[in-house]
Design a protein around this motif. Sequence first.
Motif, PDB file in Angstrom:
ATOM      1  N   VAL A  92      42.851  25.162  44.580  1.00 22.07           N
ATOM      2  CA  VAL A  92      41.578  26.095  45.810  1.00 22.07           C
ATOM      3  C   VAL A  92      41.856  27.236  45.296  1.00 22.07           C
ATOM      4  O   VAL A  92      40.799  27.943  45.329  1.00 22.07           O
ATOM      5  N   ASP A  93      42.989  28.006  44.612  1.00 25.96           N
ATOM      6  CA  ASP A  93      43.064  29.214  43.363  1.00 25.96           C
ATOM      7  C   ASP A  93      42.064  29.682  42.130  1.00 25.96           C
ATOM      8  O   ASP A  93      41.075  30.920  42.934  1.00 25.96           O
ATOM      9  N   PHE A  94      41.457  28.728  42.150  1.00 31.49           N
ATOM     10  CA  PHE A  94      40.091  28.091  40.908  1.00 31.49           C
ATOM     11  C   PHE A  94      38.817  28.815  41.573  1.00 31.49           C
ATOM     12  O   PHE A  94      38.364  29.590  41.434  1.00 31.49           O
ATOM     13  N   GLU A  99      34.115  31.229  43.607  1.00 30.75           N
ATOM     14  CA  GLU A  99      33.275  32.224  44.950  1.00 30.75           C
ATOM     15  C   GLU A  99      33.741  33.857  44.743  1.00 30.75           C
ATOM     16  O   GLU A  99      32.393  33.861  44.895  1.00 30.75           O
ATOM     17  N   LEU A 100      34.627  34.593  44.666  1.00 25.41           N
ATOM     18  CA  LEU A 100      34.749  35.804  44.924  1.00 25.41           C
ATOM     19  C   LEU A 100      33.480  36.191  43.313  1.00 25.41           C
ATOM     20  O   LEU A 100      32.083  37.070  43.518  1.00 25.41           O
ATOM     21  N   LYS A 101      33.371  35.605  42.228  1.00 23.76           N
ATOM     22  CA  LYS A 101      32.929  35.724  40.907  1.00 23.76           C
ATOM     23  C   LYS A 101      31.382  35.765  41.524  1.00 23.76           C
ATOM     24  O   LYS A 101      30.977  37.019  41.128  1.00 23.76           O
ATOM     25  N   HIS A 102      30.932  34.574  42.364  1.00 19.43           N
ATOM     26  CA  HIS A 102      29.671  34.545  41.811  1.00 19.43           C
ATOM     27  C   HIS A 102      29.073  35.479  42.950  1.00 19.43           C
ATOM     28  O   HIS A 102      27.877  35.957  42.965  1.00 19.43           O
ATOM     29  N   GLY A 103      29.578  35.187  43.870  1.00 17.98           N
ATOM     30  CA  GLY A 103      29.372  36.217  45.463  1.00 17.98           C
ATOM     31  C   GLY A 103      29.028  37.745  44.603  1.00 17.98           C
ATOM     32  O   GLY A 103      28.260  38.516  44.928  1.00 17.98           O
ATOM     33  N   PRO A 176      43.331  35.582  43.794  1.00 16.24           N
ATOM     34  CA  PRO A 176      41.955  35.222  43.385  1.00 16.24           C
ATOM     35  C   PRO A 176      41.044  36.128  43.361  1.00 16.24           C
ATOM     36  O   PRO A 176      41.654  37.096  44.200  1.00 16.24           O
ATOM     37  N   GLY A 177      40.667  36.587  42.126  1.00 17.71           N
ATOM     38  CA  GLY A 177      39.833  37.833  41.898  1.00 17.71           C
ATOM     39  C   GLY A 177      39.938  39.063  41.820  1.00 17.71           C
ATOM     40  O   GLY A 177      39.335  39.676  42.485  1.00 17.71           O
ATOM     41  N   ASP A 178      41.495  38.752  41.902  1.00 20.53           N
ATOM     42  CA  ASP A 178      41.849  40.453  41.987  1.00 20.53           C
ATOM     43  C   ASP A 178      42.734  41.079  40.710  1.00 20.53           C
ATOM     44  O   ASP A 178      43.532  40.752  39.894  1.00 20.53           O
ATOM     45  N   PHE A 179      41.950  41.924  39.842  1.00 15.90           N
ATOM     46  CA  PHE A 179      41.421  42.770  39.016  1.00 15.90           C
ATOM     47  C   PHE A 179      42.261  44.123  38.631  1.00 15.90           C
ATOM     48  O   PHE A 179      42.360  44.523  38.067  1.00 15.90           O
ATOM     49  N   GLY A 180      42.387  44.422  39.947  1.00 15.54           N
ATOM     50  CA  GLY A 180      43.448  45.697  40.389  1.00 15.54           C
ATOM     51  C   GLY A 180      42.392  46.669  39.849  1.00 15.54           C
ATOM     52  O   GLY A 180      42.871  48.226  39.474  1.00 15.54           O
ATOM     53  N   LEU A 181      41.337  47.181  40.557  1.00 11.65           N
ATOM     54  CA  LEU A 181      40.241  47.414  40.390  1.00 11.65           C
ATOM     55  C   LEU A 181      39.034  47.534  41.674  1.00 11.65           C
ATOM     56  O   LEU A 181      38.287  48.741  42.413  1.00 11.65           O
TER      57      LEU A 181
END
Length: 229
Positions: A92-94, A99-103, A176-181
């Motif tokens: 589910v992490d993947f 989901e976050l990337k596409h969103g 998931p989706g965390d790039f520290g930005l």
Amino acid sequence: FNAQQLRGSERYARHGGILALNICQTMSKLAILATAIVGSSAFAPSNTGVRSATSLAAKSTALPFLEAPPNCEGYVGNAGFDPFRFSDFVPVDFLREAELKHGRICMMAWAGYVAVDLGLRVLPVPEALEGVTAATAHDASVEQGGLSQMFLWFSLLEVLDLIAIKQMLDGSGRAPGDFGLDGGLLKGKSAEYVEDMKLKEITHCRLAMLAFSGVVTQSVLTQGPFPYV
């Protein structure tokens, strides 16, 4: 009856008796096997039945006629929407990363798509892209070569993203989706505030994916400027 008929009758009777004996033996073996299975099930762990009852009782919020996907529990924004049960065999992490990337891409894509049809341009505009609309910009960019360059740079970014995903799936602790930005906007904030911001992001991501699909469809159908009516 003559002698030949009597011998035939005896042969049929003998064969019939053998067949009946074989059937009885087979049924006896099946009965013993069934007894053994039923007996062994009495010593089997009972948690399977409890899990089934719990799963049947837990219904999806988004799709009340389906069972809620258990692996999605605990994720921000979970509404139990997984009709194809991808979460049963994909981490589910993947799935949340995708989901976050596409969103996020669709949020930027919707804004960029509409901006083009509102007349916004990044100067200088290449001659091959003069007068294009958002709907016609793709083919023109392919011929001009700009889209190929974008594809190259985005591919390099995907390689870096795959490294982060691999580390996450290996247990690095990265969300998931965390790039520290976050620009420091979440620094020192409470856990409740962070969870609320995550919920807002995933909600906007889902809306943007639907919105981008809709705006592209509507612009092609109407061939008109924004708002494509």
